[in-house]
Write a protein that holds these residues in place. Structure first.
Motif, PDB file in Angstrom:
ATOM      1  N   ARG A 152      -5.175  15.039   3.680  1.00  0.00           N
ATOM      2  CA  ARG A 152      -6.012  14.714   2.460  1.00  0.00           C
ATOM      3  C   ARG A 152      -7.470  14.882   2.621  1.00  0.00           C
ATOM      4  O   ARG A 152      -7.792  14.509   3.679  1.00  0.00           O
ATOM      5  CB  ARG A 152      -5.479  13.422   1.936  1.00  0.00           C
ATOM      6  N   GLU A 153      -8.036  15.059   1.485  1.00  0.00           N
ATOM      7  CA  GLU A 153      -9.480  15.209   1.786  1.00  0.00           C
ATOM      8  C   GLU A 153     -10.297  14.013   1.242  1.00  0.00           C
ATOM      9  O   GLU A 153      -9.874  13.501   0.177  1.00  0.00           O
ATOM     10  CB  GLU A 153     -10.052  16.408   0.786  1.00  0.00           C
ATOM     11  N   ALA A 154     -11.090  13.607   2.226  1.00  0.00           N
ATOM     12  CA  ALA A 154     -11.885  12.374   1.626  1.00  0.00           C
ATOM     13  C   ALA A 154     -13.227  12.810   1.175  1.00  0.00           C
ATOM     14  O   ALA A 154     -13.996  13.498   1.972  1.00  0.00           O
ATOM     15  CB  ALA A 154     -11.923  11.359   2.693  1.00  0.00           C
ATOM     16  N   GLU A 155     -13.632  12.502  -0.116  1.00  0.00           N
ATOM     17  CA  GLU A 155     -15.000  12.716  -0.526  1.00  0.00           C
ATOM     18  C   GLU A 155     -16.124  12.497   0.543  1.00  0.00           C
ATOM     19  O   GLU A 155     -16.062  11.070   0.800  1.00  0.00           O
ATOM     20  CB  GLU A 155     -15.011  12.220  -2.000  1.00  0.00           C
ATOM     21  N   GLY A 156     -16.865  13.238   0.699  1.00  0.00           N
ATOM     22  CA  GLY A 156     -18.261  12.754   1.495  1.00  0.00           C
ATOM     23  C   GLY A 156     -17.811  12.836   3.082  1.00  0.00           C
ATOM     24  O   GLY A 156     -18.686  12.399   3.814  1.00  0.00           O
ATOM     25  N   PHE A 157     -16.408  12.985   3.512  1.00  0.00           N
ATOM     26  CA  PHE A 157     -16.163  12.647   4.765  1.00  0.00           C
ATOM     27  C   PHE A 157     -15.331  13.917   5.459  1.00  0.00           C
ATOM     28  O   PHE A 157     -15.734  14.353   6.408  1.00  0.00           O
ATOM     29  CB  PHE A 157     -15.136  11.389   4.727  1.00  0.00           C
ATOM     30  N   GLY A 158     -14.359  14.521   4.659  1.00  0.00           N
ATOM     31  CA  GLY A 158     -13.812  15.434   5.015  1.00  0.00           C
ATOM     32  C   GLY A 158     -12.238  15.237   5.217  1.00  0.00           C
ATOM     33  O   GLY A 158     -11.650  14.289   4.563  1.00  0.00           O
ATOM     34  N   LYS A 159     -11.761  16.173   5.744  1.00  0.00           N
ATOM     35  CA  LYS A 159     -10.106  16.349   5.688  1.00  0.00           C
ATOM     36  C   LYS A 159      -9.825  14.999   6.791  1.00  0.00           C
ATOM     37  O   LYS A 159     -10.179  14.868   7.879  1.00  0.00           O
ATOM     38  CB  LYS A 159      -9.659  17.566   6.274  1.00  0.00           C
ATOM     39  N   ILE A 160      -8.519  14.259   6.505  1.00  0.00           N
ATOM     40  CA  ILE A 160      -8.217  13.457   7.319  1.00  0.00           C
ATOM     41  C   ILE A 160      -6.881  13.962   7.970  1.00  0.00           C
ATOM     42  O   ILE A 160      -5.906  14.561   7.506  1.00  0.00           O
ATOM     43  CB  ILE A 160      -7.537  12.310   6.728  1.00  0.00           C
ATOM     44  N   GLU A 161      -6.875  14.230   9.338  1.00  0.00           N
ATOM     45  CA  GLU A 161      -6.230  15.389   9.894  1.00  0.00           C
ATOM     46  C   GLU A 161      -5.007  14.405  10.731  1.00  0.00           C
ATOM     47  O   GLU A 161      -3.978  15.270  11.053  1.00  0.00           O
ATOM     48  CB  GLU A 161      -6.867  16.454  11.077  1.00  0.00           C
ATOM     49  N   ASP A 162      -5.445  13.433  11.292  1.00  0.00           N
ATOM     50  CA  ASP A 162      -4.538  12.776  12.259  1.00  0.00           C
ATOM     51  C   ASP A 162      -4.884  11.322  12.199  1.00  0.00           C
ATOM     52  O   ASP A 162      -5.940  10.754  11.578  1.00  0.00           O
ATOM     53  CB  ASP A 162      -4.608  13.539  13.685  1.00  0.00           C
ATOM     54  N   SER A 163      -4.454  10.820  13.380  1.00  0.00           N
ATOM     55  CA  SER A 163      -4.651   9.300  13.410  1.00  0.00           C
ATOM     56  C   SER A 163      -6.235   8.945  13.876  1.00  0.00           C
ATOM     57  O   SER A 163      -6.806   7.931  13.484  1.00  0.00           O
ATOM     58  CB  SER A 163      -3.863   8.492  14.370  1.00  0.00           C
ATOM     59  N   GLU A 164      -6.616   9.841  14.622  1.00  0.00           N
ATOM     60  CA  GLU A 164      -8.011   9.773  14.963  1.00  0.00           C
ATOM     61  C   GLU A 164      -9.049   9.963  13.809  1.00  0.00           C
ATOM     62  O   GLU A 164      -9.926   9.018  13.627  1.00  0.00           O
ATOM     63  CB  GLU A 164      -8.511  10.747  16.054  1.00  0.00           C
ATOM     64  N   THR A 165      -8.994  10.963  13.105  1.00  0.00           N
ATOM     65  CA  THR A 165      -9.757  10.979  11.816  1.00  0.00           C
ATOM     66  C   THR A 165      -9.691   9.963  11.104  1.00  0.00           C
ATOM     67  O   THR A 165     -10.568   9.555  10.180  1.00  0.00           O
ATOM     68  CB  THR A 165      -9.594  12.418  11.363  1.00  0.00           C
ATOM     69  N   LEU A 166      -8.445   9.358  10.725  1.00  0.00           N
ATOM     70  CA  LEU A 166      -8.022   8.472   9.760  1.00  0.00           C
ATOM     71  C   LEU A 166      -8.832   6.944  10.325  1.00  0.00           C
ATOM     72  O   LEU A 166      -9.424   6.352   9.642  1.00  0.00           O
ATOM     73  CB  LEU A 166      -6.616   8.002   9.774  1.00  0.00           C
ATOM     74  N   CYS A 167      -8.887   6.740  11.698  1.00  0.00           N
ATOM     75  CA  CYS A 167      -9.554   5.586  12.369  1.00  0.00           C
ATOM     76  C   CYS A 167     -10.791   5.933  12.125  1.00  0.00           C
ATOM     77  O   CYS A 167     -11.882   4.775  11.642  1.00  0.00           O
ATOM     78  CB  CYS A 167      -9.021   5.372  13.639  1.00  0.00           C
ATOM     79  N   ARG A 168     -11.490   6.933  12.196  1.00  0.00           N
ATOM     80  CA  ARG A 168     -12.969   7.331  12.014  1.00  0.00           C
ATOM     81  C   ARG A 168     -13.339   7.138  10.677  1.00  0.00           C
ATOM     82  O   ARG A 168     -14.230   6.554  10.307  1.00  0.00           O
ATOM     83  CB  ARG A 168     -13.234   8.800  12.194  1.00  0.00           C
ATOM     84  N   LEU A 192      -8.708   3.303   1.438  1.00  0.00           N
ATOM     85  CA  LEU A 192      -7.502   4.080   1.318  1.00  0.00           C
ATOM     86  C   LEU A 192      -7.264   4.390  -0.113  1.00  0.00           C
ATOM     87  O   LEU A 192      -6.686   5.617  -0.468  1.00  0.00           O
ATOM     88  CB  LEU A 192      -6.139   3.397   1.776  1.00  0.00           C
ATOM     89  N   ALA A 193      -7.619   3.525  -0.947  1.00  0.00           N
ATOM     90  CA  ALA A 193      -7.238   4.082  -2.638  1.00  0.00           C
ATOM     91  C   ALA A 193      -7.507   5.432  -3.063  1.00  0.00           C
ATOM     92  O   ALA A 193      -6.963   5.955  -3.829  1.00  0.00           O
ATOM     93  CB  ALA A 193      -8.130   2.921  -3.522  1.00  0.00           C
ATOM     94  N   PRO A 194      -8.904   5.751  -2.647  1.00  0.00           N
ATOM     95  CA  PRO A 194      -9.234   7.206  -3.188  1.00  0.00           C
ATOM     96  C   PRO A 194      -8.402   8.417  -2.473  1.00  0.00           C
ATOM     97  O   PRO A 194      -8.254   9.420  -3.030  1.00  0.00           O
ATOM     98  CB  PRO A 194     -10.656   7.311  -2.972  1.00  0.00           C
ATOM     99  N   LEU A 195      -7.764   8.110  -1.302  1.00  0.00           N
ATOM    100  CA  LEU A 195      -7.108   9.039  -0.574  1.00  0.00           C
ATOM    101  C   LEU A 195      -5.507   9.194  -1.312  1.00  0.00           C
ATOM    102  O   LEU A 195      -5.044  10.201  -1.017  1.00  0.00           O
ATOM    103  CB  LEU A 195      -6.933   8.612   0.863  1.00  0.00           C
ATOM    104  N   ILE A 232       0.621  -1.223  -0.188  1.00  0.00           N
ATOM    105  CA  ILE A 232      -0.028   0.053  -0.107  1.00  0.00           C
ATOM    106  C   ILE A 232       0.830   1.121  -0.240  1.00  0.00           C
ATOM    107  O   ILE A 232       1.868   1.450   0.970  1.00  0.00           O
ATOM    108  CB  ILE A 232      -0.913  -0.046   1.293  1.00  0.00           C
ATOM    109  N   ASP A 233       0.581   2.115  -0.891  1.00  0.00           N
ATOM    110  CA  ASP A 233       1.382   3.311  -1.028  1.00  0.00           C
ATOM    111  C   ASP A 233       1.500   4.224   0.465  1.00  0.00           C
ATOM    112  O   ASP A 233       0.507   4.279   0.959  1.00  0.00           O
ATOM    113  CB  ASP A 233       0.559   4.309  -2.076  1.00  0.00           C
TER     114      ASP A 233
END
Length: 454
Positions: A385-401, A445-448, A361-362
């Motif tokens: 990075r901005e996730a469509e329909g979710f928002g910005k991935i800011e840190d480990s918490e938002t990534l897990c969310r 993760l692919a779209p990110l 995985i990249d």
């Protein structure tokens, strides 16, 4: 989130667990009023609901909270794959379970001595001598309701207000909170994924002060799976020896879950360290006995007796039934014998699969674990990075969310362990479950990968 094409409504009384685009920090944040107005028959009065400053200083366990959240989602019909909890998916080996059943049948259901039965403490002493090269007598061992209780009592027993507890990061979530409960100050020493998350002795030496009372080491490590080589522990021991007040808690709960060529070294076995070391171990991980709640501490009698004193006022002795089962566990053979080696073989197969998969995985950085059953992966490539329909991935918490919302996989943010660049994955699940989880994570993760940084 949708389940089976429909929006999922979670029927929970605590609506703080309902789906939200807010980060996990919101979901796990305790919220309580400090006063409450009560209606009485003749007058109104206020009840003081304030809590102890010690309790207010302690953070709730994110691993427990996320595991509970994932369980609630599954119960609500959401097909979440739960890789948050550190709990083996194996049944307790049959000889151990039978010993517990026999204890009940034979009426062995009464209180035991506070420090544990003599039978079990003698068996622990034999195990520590034969497997770890450290010699204790039964009065230098206290059996507790889980290794977590052993750890907490040790910190409370030796720390005074204002003392410092040195903790390498990433760390198990409870270490700093135990220090705070003892009115001590956690001193966090960062490590690097490029160094396999192992403590730099020079950094340790530079951070020791006259207030330093405890160094907590965990090998194999939760959350990284790193194993401290003997040579590095010897360097650390030389530094510890120079500081008369400094003691060491060696958390060895994962000692049997280790992958060759890595080997386990008990810190107390090193020259001059027996008098300095409180060795904590238990039965939860290697013997798949998490629900039996049994751990122990071994060390110099002066310190261990203090732990026993605390236990006598907190909980008294551990379960009589679990202690009989633990004697059977220690009777399985060296390092748990065939039942444990079978589990370790399965854990290694799972580790190898996950390491290979995530290397494809990249942007993911990996330190290959040498023990335990966790991967601690650096996902910081996806932050910003901005996730469509979710928002910005800011840190480990938002990534897990995001991975929970989109991928329906429950992981633990690295911020819970003192390293926000990473995420912890527990591979204490079947290989089939892990394969499904990897596919979901890859798809999420692919779209990110191609998303713009914002």
């Amino acid at each position: 989130m949708e389940a089976n094409g429909a929006t999922c409504r979670i029927p929970l009384q605590d609506q703080s667990l309902a789906f939200s685009r807010r980060p996990l920090s919101f979901l796990l944040k305790p919220r309580a009023p400090t006063t409450m107005t009560l209606k009485a028959s003749h007058s109104d009065f206020q009840l003081d609901l304030s809590l102890s400053p010690r309790v207010n200083a302690v953070k709730p366990s994110k691993t427990v909270a996320i595991s509970d959240l994932a369980t609630a989602l599954v119960q609500a019909g959401v097909p979440v794959i739960r890789l948050a909890a550190g709990e083996p998916d194996f049944d307790t080996p049959a000889p151990i379970a039978e010993a517990g059943i026999n204890a009940i049948r034979e009426g062995y259901t009464r209180y035991t001595p506070n420090a544990g039965t003599m039978e079990l403490r003698q068996a622990i002493c034999t195990k520590l001598k034969e497997e770890n090269g450290i010699t204790y007598t039964p009065d230098q061992v206290v059996v507790s309701n889980g290794a977590k209780q052993s750890l907490a009592q040790a910190v409370l027993a030796v720390c005074s207000p204002g003392d410092e507890v040195i903790i390498p990061a990433p760390f198990w979530v409870s270490y700093p909170e135990m220090a705070r409960l003892a009115d001590a100050t956690p001193v966090i020493l960062p490590t690097s994924i490029s160094d396999n998350f192992l403590l730099d002795p020079k950094l340790l030496e530079s951070k020791i002060t006259e207030k330093s009372r405890l160094l907590i080491l965990c090998s194999p490590s939760n959350p990284t799976g790193s194993v401290y080589p003997k040579e590095l522990l010897e360097e650390i021991a030389r530094i510890v020896a120079k500081n008369p007040r400094l003691l060491v808690i060696s958390d060895e709960i994962y000692e049997h879950i280790i992958y060759a060529p890595a080997t386990h070294t008990s810190f107390a076995s090193l020259p001059g360290m027996w008098n300095r070391t409180l060795t904590v171990n238990g039965f939860s991980k290697a013997f798949a006995m998490t629900g039996w709640r049994l751990g122990y501490i071994a060390g110099p009698k002066h310190f261990v007796a203090a732990c026993g004193k605390i236990q006598s006022q907190f909980t008294s002795g551990a379960s009589s039934i679990a202690q009989k089962a633990a004697v059977a566990a220690l009777g399985l053979g060296y390092a748990g014998g065939e039942p444990v080696s079978t589990m370790v073989k399965a854990f290694r197969e799972r580790r190898d699969f996950l390491v290979k998969s995530f290397r494809e995985i990249d942007g993911v950085k990996i330190s290959e674990p040498q023990g335990a059953f966790y991967l601690f992966l650096d996902f910081s490539f996806y932050y910003g990075r901005e996730a469509e329909g979710f928002g910005k991935i800011e840190d480990s918490e938002t990534l897990c969310r995001y991975l929970l919302d989109v991928g329906q996989v429950a992981l633990v943010p690295g911020s819970a362990f003192g390293d926000d660049t990473c995420v912890r994955i527990s591979y204490a699940e079947s290989l089939t479950t892990l394969q499904a989880a990897v596919e979901r994570i890859k798809k999420a993760l692919a779209p990110l990968s191609s998303a713009a940084l914002v």
